[in-house]
Design an enzyme around this catalytic site. Sequence first.
Site, short mmCIF file in Angstrom:
data_model
loop_
_atom_site.label_atom_id
_atom_site.label_comp_id
_atom_site.label_asym_id
_atom_site.label_seq_id
_atom_site.Cartn_x
_atom_site.Cartn_y
_atom_site.Cartn_z
N CYS A 174 -2.62 9.06 -1.11
CA CYS A 174 -4.04 8.87 0.17
C CYS A 174 -4.43 7.81 0.43
CB CYS A 174 -5.06 10.17 -0.66
SG CYS A 174 -6.22 9.12 -1.88
N LYS A 175 -5.13 7.30 1.80
CA LYS A 175 -5.49 6.83 2.22
C LYS A 175 -7.18 6.22 2.03
CE LYS A 175 -6.97 3.61 6.21
NZ LYS A 175 -7.39 3.68 7.86
#
Length: 324
Positions: A174-175
């Site tokens: 995930c960012k």
Amino acid sequence: MLTKDDIRGVSAMIPTPCKEGQGGWQYENSVDLDETARMTEQLIAAGIGSIAANGTTGECAALTLEEKLAFTRTIIEVARGRVPVFAGITTLGTKETVRQMRLFKDLGAEGGFVGLPLWQTPTLANSVKFYADLGEAVPDMGLMVYANPLFFKSTFPVEFWAGVGKHCPTVITCKYVGNLMDPKNMLIDLPASMDAAPHVQFLPIDFAVPMAYEMVGDRLKGMWSTSCAMGPEPIVALQRALEAGDKARMGAIMSDLNALPNAIPDFREFSKYNVQVEKVRCNAAGYIKAGPCRAPYEDLPDDWRALAEASGRAWAELCERNYR
């Protein structure tokens, strides 16, 4: 399929180069594919670890599907499997996201970079089910969650990651943005989030890496960066310091970066001008020819533009002086 262990290093959140004079709505093939190819090769040669296309500053909302497909195809062809490529696939709902995931998978994209649907404010239940449904529909495509509270109407709390840990096996990274409105506390939930979703590689923003390292130590394996499009050398150096556990070197690099001009005069207004600021900074730095902004995100106050240009030029000077 990609797993958490395949995600290491700097995830470059790249701009989508635009042909000169073709930022307007009437241009259907605005992507500069030659510059896209050059950008991709330069970033890989510099040592970035993965590429994520068509996020916010990649102008996902301003491109047609055909433009995104052509752009991503070029990246994949140039990358030749040397780094994972995550295609930007954020839409208004589940069925369209699934359709586009399959199209990008057919191109050879190993991963999808996907934010929550951009309409109704998501509940915790439908946020988790959204990613679970994507995994069921396209089980051989790894997903990067675009966890940005500014744009997706969710704070992505620990409870969300607990749901991902139980129901979303294809989410592998995930960012991770956390609370951007309070930078001192933006990663406050990182340790608990990592515990809740152990199959996910969490990537904090570059400037929060020392803070994240203090929280989770060598569990941290990488970061995401839009700034690397101005010249990746300082961010790649930060990644190498992270891998070595060298807090002194991380601190020295951050001192260099924190001394640069601030490109954002008022963070409360940042979400209005995010795309424009990053495009202007990138063009001013000269590492990538990002070209003009695309409609509708073309307006930028003069004071913002001046600061963004100064930031980009200063970044380029720092790269040349200290990191090349």
